[in-house]
Scaffold this motif. Sequence first.
Motif: not given
Lengths: 113, 112
Positions: A1-15, A17-22
């Motif tokens: 199926x065609x679509x858009x995926x994002x991961x993860x659904x929930x993300x927790x980080x400490x102040x 820190x850099x974080x990358x969303x897919x």
Amino acid sequence: DGGITQSPKYLFRKEGQNVTLSCEQNLNHDAMYWYRQDPGQGLRLIYYSQIVNDFQKGDIAEGYSVSREKKESFPLTVTSAQKNPTAFYLCASSGSQGAYEQYFGPGTRLTVT
Amino acid sequence: GQQLNQSPQSMFIQEGEDVSMNCTSSSIFNTWLWYKQDPGEGPVLLIALYKAGELTSNGRLTAQFGITRKDSFLNISASIPSDVGIYFCAGRASGGSYIPTFGRGTSLIVHP
């Protein structure tokens, strides 16, 4: 199926820190976008990209960075310079040449403590 | 930039009632889009409008592109509990950026 995926659904980080969303799409869309959504507010544009290896700042780009090395992928990095990073992040894509309807992924909820 | 006003901000209705919401812009638009966002999910495109006066339906949803090209309306008939969510309008101004401007959303709550 065609679509858009994002991961993860929930993300927790400490102040501090850099974080990358897919964000990945298999719709063969040229354009991709990142939005931020806060409670009770609309969608605010962070960055967008019309083609591979090119991207533009949106309304609230400070503290964020992106890359567009492949047509299918548009990752967003939330850096430690972003003062209020806790939010719901939405990725979208659209065609070009007149087909500008945006299609959204399911979102990533980022919590920074 | 373009201003897009969406109203009402929220609605509390009984199941079975009809719903109407609208968006107005400060500029002439050539495209109107309506989305629904379920809690914790991404917005889903419901209806796209491209022509002034156009009336388009999608099940119990009907949207219209205003004749002045500065407004659009979304109606939901015979609401059901799963209609709960936030409804966003978005539009593209004539000669403007290909990126749509979004309204702030209408939050709909349906009481069974």
